[in-house]
Design an enzyme around this catalytic site. Sequence first.
Site, mmCIF file in Angstrom:
data_model
loop_
_atom_site.group_PDB
_atom_site.id
_atom_site.type_symbol
_atom_site.label_atom_id
_atom_site.label_comp_id
_atom_site.label_asym_id
_atom_site.label_seq_id
_atom_site.Cartn_x
_atom_site.Cartn_y
_atom_site.Cartn_z
ATOM 1 N N ARG A 121 0.562 -1.273 -0.022
ATOM 2 C CA ARG A 121 0.032 -0.110 0.155
ATOM 3 C C ARG A 121 0.973 1.376 0.043
ATOM 4 O O ARG A 121 0.426 2.357 -0.681
ATOM 5 C CB ARG A 121 -0.940 -0.055 1.184
ATOM 6 C CG ARG A 121 -1.694 1.420 1.372
ATOM 7 C CD ARG A 121 -2.546 1.404 2.398
ATOM 8 N NE ARG A 121 -3.205 0.547 3.039
ATOM 9 C CZ ARG A 121 -3.854 -0.257 2.609
ATOM 10 N NH1 ARG A 121 -4.628 0.056 1.592
ATOM 11 N NH2 ARG A 121 -4.626 -1.442 3.304
ATOM 12 N N TYR A 122 1.926 1.125 0.669
ATOM 13 C CA TYR A 122 2.735 2.496 0.956
ATOM 14 C C TYR A 122 4.124 2.262 -0.058
ATOM 15 O O TYR A 122 4.524 1.016 -0.369
ATOM 16 C CB TYR A 122 3.229 2.628 2.324
ATOM 17 C CG TYR A 122 2.151 2.786 3.372
ATOM 18 C CD1 TYR A 122 1.591 3.930 3.404
ATOM 19 C CD2 TYR A 122 2.009 1.665 4.210
ATOM 20 C CE1 TYR A 122 0.550 4.084 4.614
ATOM 21 C CE2 TYR A 122 0.852 2.034 5.047
ATOM 22 C CZ TYR A 122 0.182 3.070 5.185
ATOM 23 O OH TYR A 122 -0.810 3.280 6.209
ATOM 24 N N ARG A 125 7.336 0.222 1.481
ATOM 25 C CA ARG A 125 7.104 -1.005 2.562
ATOM 26 C C ARG A 125 6.245 -1.989 2.279
ATOM 27 O O ARG A 125 5.134 -1.354 1.569
ATOM 28 C CB ARG A 125 7.137 -0.629 4.017
ATOM 29 C CG ARG A 125 6.121 0.511 4.345
ATOM 30 C CD ARG A 125 6.415 1.281 5.496
ATOM 31 N NE ARG A 125 5.290 1.982 6.184
ATOM 32 C CZ ARG A 125 5.171 3.134 5.545
ATOM 33 N NH1 ARG A 125 5.738 3.784 4.331
ATOM 34 N NH2 ARG A 125 4.254 4.006 6.174
ATOM 35 N N CYS A 134 -2.999 -17.927 14.465
ATOM 36 C CA CYS A 134 -2.695 -17.304 15.979
ATOM 37 C C CYS A 134 -2.753 -18.126 17.050
ATOM 38 O O CYS A 134 -3.369 -19.187 17.034
ATOM 39 C CB CYS A 134 -3.423 -15.753 16.220
ATOM 40 S SG CYS A 134 -3.405 -14.892 14.795
ATOM 41 N N CYS A 138 -8.449 -12.813 18.782
ATOM 42 C CA CYS A 138 -8.927 -11.661 19.078
ATOM 43 C C CYS A 138 -10.439 -11.314 18.520
ATOM 44 O O CYS A 138 -10.362 -11.501 17.128
ATOM 45 C CB CYS A 138 -8.143 -10.307 18.833
ATOM 46 S SG CYS A 138 -6.266 -10.499 19.276
ATOM 47 N N CYS A 141 -10.671 -8.872 15.231
ATOM 48 C CA CYS A 141 -9.540 -9.137 14.443
ATOM 49 C C CYS A 141 -9.876 -8.577 12.844
ATOM 50 O O CYS A 141 -10.767 -8.819 12.338
ATOM 51 C CB CYS A 141 -9.398 -10.510 14.206
ATOM 52 S SG CYS A 141 -7.949 -11.032 12.899
ATOM 53 N N ARG A 143 -8.432 -9.002 10.292
ATOM 54 C CA ARG A 143 -8.219 -9.772 9.411
ATOM 55 C C ARG A 143 -8.945 -11.154 9.467
ATOM 56 O O ARG A 143 -8.688 -12.220 8.999
ATOM 57 C CB ARG A 143 -6.689 -10.202 9.052
ATOM 58 C CG ARG A 143 -6.175 -9.648 7.690
ATOM 59 C CD ARG A 143 -5.039 -9.654 7.789
ATOM 60 N NE ARG A 143 -4.075 -8.280 7.818
ATOM 61 C CZ ARG A 143 -3.251 -7.768 8.410
ATOM 62 N NH1 ARG A 143 -2.672 -8.545 9.424
ATOM 63 N NH2 ARG A 143 -2.844 -6.389 8.713
ATOM 64 N N ASP A 302 -11.184 -0.987 13.792
ATOM 65 C CA ASP A 302 -11.655 -1.025 12.270
ATOM 66 C C ASP A 302 -12.990 -1.427 12.059
ATOM 67 O O ASP A 302 -13.493 -2.083 12.957
ATOM 68 C CB ASP A 302 -10.748 -1.919 11.326
ATOM 69 C CG ASP A 302 -9.207 -1.641 11.151
ATOM 70 O OD1 ASP A 302 -8.933 -0.304 11.100
ATOM 71 O OD2 ASP A 302 -8.375 -2.420 11.137
ATOM 72 N N ASP A 339 -7.339 3.454 10.227
ATOM 73 C CA ASP A 339 -6.884 3.049 9.124
ATOM 74 C C ASP A 339 -8.257 3.388 8.320
ATOM 75 O O ASP A 339 -9.306 2.964 8.610
ATOM 76 C CB ASP A 339 -6.846 1.375 9.124
ATOM 77 C CG ASP A 339 -5.721 0.991 8.487
ATOM 78 O OD1 ASP A 339 -5.470 1.489 7.247
ATOM 79 O OD2 ASP A 339 -4.506 0.290 9.181
ATOM 80 N N LYS A 346 -3.031 4.335 7.399
ATOM 81 C CA LYS A 346 -3.140 4.728 8.473
ATOM 82 C C LYS A 346 -2.965 6.232 8.731
ATOM 83 O O LYS A 346 -2.170 6.920 8.076
ATOM 84 C CB LYS A 346 -1.893 4.297 9.653
ATOM 85 C CG LYS A 346 -1.808 2.725 9.660
ATOM 86 C CD LYS A 346 -0.720 2.385 10.440
ATOM 87 C CE LYS A 346 -0.459 0.948 10.426
ATOM 88 N NZ LYS A 346 -0.256 0.211 9.166
HETATM 89 C C1 LIG Z 1 0.525 -0.990 8.932
HETATM 90 C C2 LIG Z 1 0.857 -1.190 7.601
HETATM 91 C C3 LIG Z 1 2.183 -1.067 7.313
HETATM 92 C C4 LIG Z 1 3.239 -0.288 7.970
HETATM 93 O O1 LIG Z 1 2.804 0.765 8.661
HETATM 94 P P1 LIG Z 1 4.011 1.729 9.467
HETATM 95 O O2 LIG Z 1 3.198 3.109 9.621
HETATM 96 O O3 LIG Z 1 4.946 1.797 8.707
HETATM 97 O O4 LIG Z 1 4.010 1.049 10.856
HETATM 98 C C5 LIG Z 1 2.570 -1.343 5.993
HETATM 99 N N1 LIG Z 1 1.572 -1.868 5.261
HETATM 100 C C6 LIG Z 1 0.574 -1.990 5.516
HETATM 101 C C7 LIG Z 1 -0.582 -2.547 4.262
HETATM 102 C C8 LIG Z 1 -0.038 -1.699 6.612
HETATM 103 O O5 LIG Z 1 -1.371 -1.765 6.965
#
Ligand SMILES: *Cc1c(COP(=O)(O)O)cnc(C)c1O
Length: 398
Positions: A121-122, A125, A134, A138, A141, A143, A302, A339, A346
């Site tokens: 998404r980002y 990363r 798990c 929870c 959850c 997911r 969420d 989120d 986020k």
């Molecule tokens: C939370 C999340 C991350 C990591 O986010 P940070 O703000 O760097 O901790 C990366 N990818 C996805 C899809 C996430 O939901």
Amino acid sequence: MIDSDLDPTFQSHAPGYWPAEAMNDWNDPKWQLRNRVDSLTDLEARLELTDVERAGVLLAGHKLAMAITPHFFNLIDREDPNCPIRRQIIPRIEEGWNAPEELSDPCGEDSHMPVPGLVHRYPDRVLFLVTDRCASYCRYCTRSRVVSGVGEQHLETQWEKAFQYIERTPQIRDVLLSGGDPLLFSDDRLDRILTRLRAIPHIQFVRIGSRIPIFLPQRITPELCAMLKKHHPLFISIHSNHPRELTSEVRDALGRLADAGIPLGNQSVLLRGVNDSVEVQRALVQKLLICRVRPYYLYQCDLINGSSHLRTPVAEGVSIIEGLRGHTTGYAIPQFVIDGPGGGGKIPINPNYLIDSTPDSVTLRNYEGRVFEYPNPSQALVSVLDKLHAEAMNGRCC
Ligand SMILES: *Cc1c(COP(=O)(O)O)cnc(C)c1O
């Protein structure tokens, strides 16, 4: 809440609901997993359920399985039907009711998977979903559509394709292993995954998201820590929601991880009837610091199907942060985030300390409500100084 919840003390709750003989095997993580409470019969043999819970357990078999490690089960207060531990892990009939705004994939992950099991998404990363299991489940959850294996969808991580995608995408510098709980894997299997990721030159940073230190601290063995230590820089984000979860066993397990040089963060979810007060949050974050864990995120719950009974108004989270900032150690204060529903990622939500802003100055309030003015640098003065500097430089050059 019980009185000791607000004390910064660490207790063991074993053997609790188990007979004294159970202590022979108590520290064996395999025993803990084999003896999870995962059926209505098991549960009713130990705890008197309400009708709302009994119906919830029957429903759980088709939605998100119930499983609770003996270690975590012992934190339940038998006397308190509103016990904050109980609300997190014992299903309730409300889970079967979907509010119109609720979703099965509230963070829009499925639409951001270039390879099944890998969420990108980002820009820099990825979130790598390595398992759907798990140690305990929870009830909120995010997911639950894929986790625990009883829902309609299944996690089908394509291992080789996921590794190849990361290998050929140099923008990715950070891999977050999650699931499910990656620490359920054997040391050898985790070692192989981490070795493969570490061999990629553009991967600078790896982290693991895990609730195992809270649900199954017995899994945090010296051998696991020694293996993880080979893969630095490696961070771990744990998930604790309530100060009672930080038992003496959990504190020791976190200490072993910290001693292995692993920076620890905590991600908690703001849950109605669990941790929706400044008092409980303050006790939680201060106790986390004693365990060498830095509170990282506080999530607004969420919009997962069947979560209405656990969600709080957004203003609640803001006022909790307001009740912490200035009143306790800065290191103890997590970032409150939502989120963005459907895939916004986020989004930080903060109390407003900026009352007014003009080109000349800002008007601020502090944690006590006192008002302050901070002037911006004077533009007129800055240009005079820049001019003088330029002239001086010219003089020196010529
Ligand atoms: C939370 C999340 C991350 C990591 O986010 P940070 O703000 O760097 O901790 C990366 N990818 C996805 C899809 C996430 O939901």
